[in-house]
Design an enzyme around this catalytic site. Structure first.
Site: not given
Ligand code: PGA
Ligand code: ZN
Length: 439
Positions: A39, A159, A168, A211, A246, A295, A320, A345, A373, A375, A396
């Site tokens: 995302s 995910h 999450e 993840e 999250d 989050e 985020d 990130k 990290h 995903s 994380k």
């Molecule tokens: P992402 O988000 O899929 O955009 O990497 C991961 C996260 O917030 O843990």
């Molecule tokens: Zn996030």
């Protein structure tokens, strides 16, 4: 001195192409692999994809690779930069070479690969570990703090495909004494959780998401948190393991629309909730379960909801996609009192220096800094050193499972072992993960 810079197209943990950079100096060859999100926030730096549908479904990164090989590398060599002392200048130079506000021309994936490889080369030239080099770059001087790892053990949203709207559910061993102990506690809990899921839903539901977390057939956050509560109790860690959530509601007006991106979403059009209803839901979850961290609670430009919720939020409220590791977004959030922590990130912003600057600004605002990290990951363990170097207190990196996730946790245990053997003072952030002692 940089002698050679070579990029190549390699694979990430989802089997999609990503950029690898190998940078050569007199001290050796230093590699970096760039991660990729699902995302991706609209304010993130641009990840350049080839869009050639005949190859990798359009996801190839050969343009970014060529930009390293033909533009960035030769220019850096010509300038005579030395990664040992010039990381800031190198990163600034690459930004100028790109010339756009969001690295759209050369690609944040091209630029970040070089930036990370330069940091590694700089550490080798200084004959110090990467975490110490990053600490020097940031100007941090307080004792080392090992971060509390937040393990994403239940996956939903984009995910996985279970219809859980929240993406999450994390477990955090805040009651451990060391990171090694914390990782053991989380791994044991993860395996207990696996057995509970197998017993309740059938062994087929112990398959894992992007993840490394499980994706049982549940849809409501309470169901997920009840599973975690049971697993933590059975593993014997009640009060020693806390939870983080999250919902990944950024970039969508509500978490429920996020769920529409997942096949079989059970929270359908009849169950779309307004931001106010989401606030009630968050408050009831926080009241019922030990959740010190939340989050991505609202859409990335829904400042009003962020500000309203933050005003009374005692827990850590992490931006985020709201912030995208970008100092300008941080300043906007500060002026609106929209959150009290930043997710860090590196590929959201595209250079190591800018990521460090964002973390420094967040600290100066008295915010938490949560290293993350993506995903789509790789076995590159750079963020483990980053979390220790910047003293962020928490990180994380997914479940204690899947090679690209455990690469970071293993590196953290190596760092802790190294610190134990050294003269350097250090501690484990534990309950103080929001503002570890070193701050
Ligand atoms: P992402 O988000 O899929 O955009 O990497 C991961 C996260 O917030 O843990
Ligand atoms: Zn996030």
């Amino acid at each position: 001195m940089i002698l050679d810079v070579k990029a190549a197209q390699r694979l990430d943990s989802r089997g999609n192409p990503t950029v690898q950079v190998a940078l050569k100096t007199a001290h050796g060859t230093f590699r970096a692999l760039v991660p990729s999100g699902t995302s991706t926030g609209v304010h993130e730096a641009v990840e350049l994809r080839d869009n050639d549908q005949r190859k990798y479904g359009g996801k190839g990164v050969l343009t970014a690779v060529n930009n390293v090989n033909e533009i960035i590398g030769p220019a850096l060599i010509k300038e005579g930069y030395d990664p040992h002392r010039d990381l800031k200048q190198i990163d600034g130079f690459m930004r100028e070479l790109d010339g756009t506000p969001n690295k759209a021309k050369l690609g944040a994936n091209a630029i970040l690969g070089v930036s990370m490889a330069c940091a590694r080369a700089g550490a080798a030239a200084a004959n110090i570990p990467l975490y110490e080099f990053l600490r020097r770059e940031s100007g941090e001087e307080s004792p080392y703090v090992m971060p509390v790892p937040f393990f994403n053990v239940l996956n939903g949203g984009k995910h996985s495909s279970n219809g859980m709207a929240f993406r999450e559910f994390m477990i955090a061993p805040t009651g451990a004494k060391t990171i090694e102990e914390g990782i053991r506690m989380a791994s044991e809990t993860y395996h207990v959780l696996k057995q509970i899921i197998a017993d309740k839903f059938g062994v087929i539901y112990t398959c894992i998401g992007d993840e490394g977390g499980f994706a049982p057939p549940i849809t409501q956050p309470e169901e997920a948190l009840d599973l975690l509560t049971e697993a933590v109790a059975k593993a014997g860690y009640t009060d020693k393991i806390k939870f983080g959530i999250d919902p990944a509601s950024a970039s969508k007006p509500s978490v429920l629309e996020e769920a529409e991106g997942a096949p079989n979403a059970h929270w359908d059009a009849d169950d779309i909730r307004t931001p106010n209803q989401m606030m009630d839901l968050y408050n009831s979850l926080i009241e019922k379960y030990p959740i010190p961290l939340l989050e991505d609670s609202f859409a990335e430009d829904d400042w009003e909801s962020w500000t309203t919720f933050c005003a009374d939020c005692k827990e850590e409220l992490v931006g985020d996609d709201l912030l995208c590791t970008n100092v300008e977004r941080l300043r906007m959030a500060e002026s609106r009192r929209a959150c009290n922590a930043m997710l860090l990130k590196v590929n959201q912003i595209g250079t190591v220096t800018e990521a460090i600057d964002a973390a420094k600004l967040a600290k100066s605002l008295d915010w938490g800094v949560f290293v993350s990290h993506r995903s789509g990951e790789t076995t590159d363990d750079f963020i483990a050193d980053l979390a220790v170097g910047l003293g962020t207190g928490h990180i994380k990196s997914g479940a204690p499972c899947r090679g690209e996730r455990v690469a970071k946790y293993n590196r953290l245990m190596d760092i802790e072992a190294e610190l134990k053997e050294s003269w350097k003072p250090w501690s484990y952030a534990g309950e103080q993960f929001r503002k570890p002692e070193a701050f």
